[in-house]
Motif scaffolding. Sequence first.
Motif, PDB file in Angstrom:
ATOM      1  N   ALA A 166       0.833  -1.297  -0.059  1.00 29.14           N
ATOM      2  CA  ALA A 166       0.107  -0.134   0.054  1.00 29.14           C
ATOM      3  C   ALA A 166       0.755   1.325  -0.248  1.00 29.14           C
ATOM      4  O   ALA A 166       0.654   2.144  -0.681  1.00 29.14           O
ATOM      5  CB  ALA A 166      -0.921   0.044   1.193  1.00 29.14           C
ATOM      6  N   PHE A 167       2.085   1.163   0.730  1.00 30.15           N
ATOM      7  CA  PHE A 167       2.804   2.199   0.812  1.00 30.15           C
ATOM      8  C   PHE A 167       3.411   2.698  -0.480  1.00 30.15           C
ATOM      9  O   PHE A 167       3.508   3.875  -1.103  1.00 30.15           O
ATOM     10  CB  PHE A 167       4.107   1.955   1.632  1.00 30.15           C
ATOM     11  N   GLN A 168       3.851   1.576  -1.278  1.00 32.36           N
ATOM     12  CA  GLN A 168       4.706   1.790  -2.645  1.00 32.36           C
ATOM     13  C   GLN A 168       3.508   2.296  -3.420  1.00 32.36           C
ATOM     14  O   GLN A 168       3.713   3.295  -4.386  1.00 32.36           O
ATOM     15  CB  GLN A 168       5.017   0.273  -3.055  1.00 32.36           C
ATOM     16  N   THR A 169       2.325   1.893  -3.573  1.00 35.18           N
ATOM     17  CA  THR A 169       1.400   2.289  -4.440  1.00 35.18           C
ATOM     18  C   THR A 169       1.114   3.777  -4.389  1.00 35.18           C
ATOM     19  O   THR A 169       0.932   4.669  -5.273  1.00 35.18           O
ATOM     20  CB  THR A 169      -0.150   1.564  -4.270  1.00 35.18           C
ATOM     21  N   ALA A 170       0.725   4.197  -2.932  1.00 41.21           N
ATOM     22  CA  ALA A 170       0.388   5.662  -2.667  1.00 41.21           C
ATOM     23  C   ALA A 170       1.478   6.589  -3.119  1.00 41.21           C
ATOM     24  O   ALA A 170       1.406   7.563  -3.408  1.00 41.21           O
ATOM     25  CB  ALA A 170       0.038   5.474  -1.079  1.00 41.21           C
ATOM     26  N   ALA A 171       2.845   6.132  -2.991  1.00 39.81           N
ATOM     27  CA  ALA A 171       4.124   7.006  -2.854  1.00 39.81           C
ATOM     28  C   ALA A 171       4.412   7.366  -4.227  1.00 39.81           C
ATOM     29  O   ALA A 171       4.717   8.252  -4.817  1.00 39.81           O
ATOM     30  CB  ALA A 171       5.339   6.575  -2.115  1.00 39.81           C
ATOM     31  N   LEU A 172       4.489   6.037  -5.270  1.00 36.73           N
ATOM     32  CA  LEU A 172       5.013   6.290  -6.493  1.00 36.73           C
ATOM     33  C   LEU A 172       3.792   6.260  -7.530  1.00 36.73           C
ATOM     34  O   LEU A 172       3.534   7.337  -8.281  1.00 36.73           O
ATOM     35  CB  LEU A 172       5.640   4.816  -6.626  1.00 36.73           C
ATOM     36  N   ARG A 173       3.182   5.229  -7.666  1.00 40.14           N
ATOM     37  CA  ARG A 173       2.061   5.059  -8.904  1.00 40.14           C
ATOM     38  C   ARG A 173       0.909   5.934  -8.682  1.00 40.14           C
ATOM     39  O   ARG A 173       0.714   6.663  -9.560  1.00 40.14           O
ATOM     40  CB  ARG A 173       1.537   3.783  -8.875  1.00 40.14           C
TER      41      ARG A 173
END
Lengths: 190, 206
Positions: B8-15
Amino acid sequence: MEFVVLFVTAAIVNNFVLHYFVGICPYVGVSKEVGAAASMGLAVIFVMTLAGIAGWLINNLVLMPLGLGILEYVSYVVVIASLVQLVELFLKKAIPALYRTLGIFLPLITSNCAILFLVLMLALEEYGFLESVFFSLGAGVGFTIAIVLMAGIREQLEQADIPRAFRGAAVTMAIAGIMALAFSGFAGLV
Amino acid sequence: MAQRSVRAFQTAALRNNPVFVQGLGLCPALAVTSTAVYGLSMGLATSFVVICAMTIATLLKRFVPDSVRIPVYAVVIATFVTIADQVMRAFFPDLSAALGPYVPLIVVNCMILGRVEAFARKNPVAPTIGDAVGTSVAFTGALVLLGAFRELLGQGNVFGVQVMGEAFEPLGIMGLPTGAFFGLAVLWALFNAARAQGKQQAVVRP
């Protein structure tokens, strides 16, 4: 005269969009055609004037006398949200034609930071009642000027060959930058 | 559970980068980024509100009827903004004065209500915190980047440390509203170009 100065200050010299950067979301989102932009501007003028009056009343008649300054933000948010709902209901019943023009824009305005910013400014600058009315009106008119101008420019840009990376929001920001530069030329006006 | 938080962190920060992909939270991104320090402090204040408000919203989701959720969320957000504002006024009076009415304006940062509506309302606590932290990092990063860019060109400094040599002539315009719009336009275009590049590479080696 003093009221005229306040009006011009809010509308042009310290334009809410181009000087304070509030209301950027609709400024980017609803500025594709002049017609829609003008309707949005009209809705903002309407709500801003009412919100300015409501915010002034809450601050000066309830929060200040009772020493409840700490509840400022919470109460402004609630007042603005319910005010927009009320305006929507009232327009639907009383002036359906106007409701059809402004309808979809009204809920958007609830989350428009320009309204809360206006109410905060009125409290911060400690304006009197009539001063608040003129300042609110000017702020709304200023927003309308900015968004209608932007929509006009973007309609022309439809045909332009913009570098791929700059298409969409980036070029809108660049245009806004040039507009801000032009508007800062009015700084000597007041 | 930890894995879901990380994803969830990766999706929110990058994509789904809130500023450069979704165009949310533009008011503070433009208004308080004349220097990197202002950008950082605004980013941290907003992060505090995002993380607390999203956590509370996800804990409350079983008790709040759908029809009144927006006002409830608005009050939750406004409460945390009040806390952040009071803390800043007490411990960092200079910063608080410099950021002025833009701290209370965190209340109407559409990014926060957007994440609460789109994520916290539908997910359990662990992924929600992951999403909140990711959103916060992305937002703070964007603000610091823009602040550093404007400070570098406008004053020749980054975080108050002189970077440019003596010969550098500061561009005063980068500190003005115009500079904010230009800076954001340039960074946005760079981000678009980088994303387009990334997509092309992804197509080439599937």
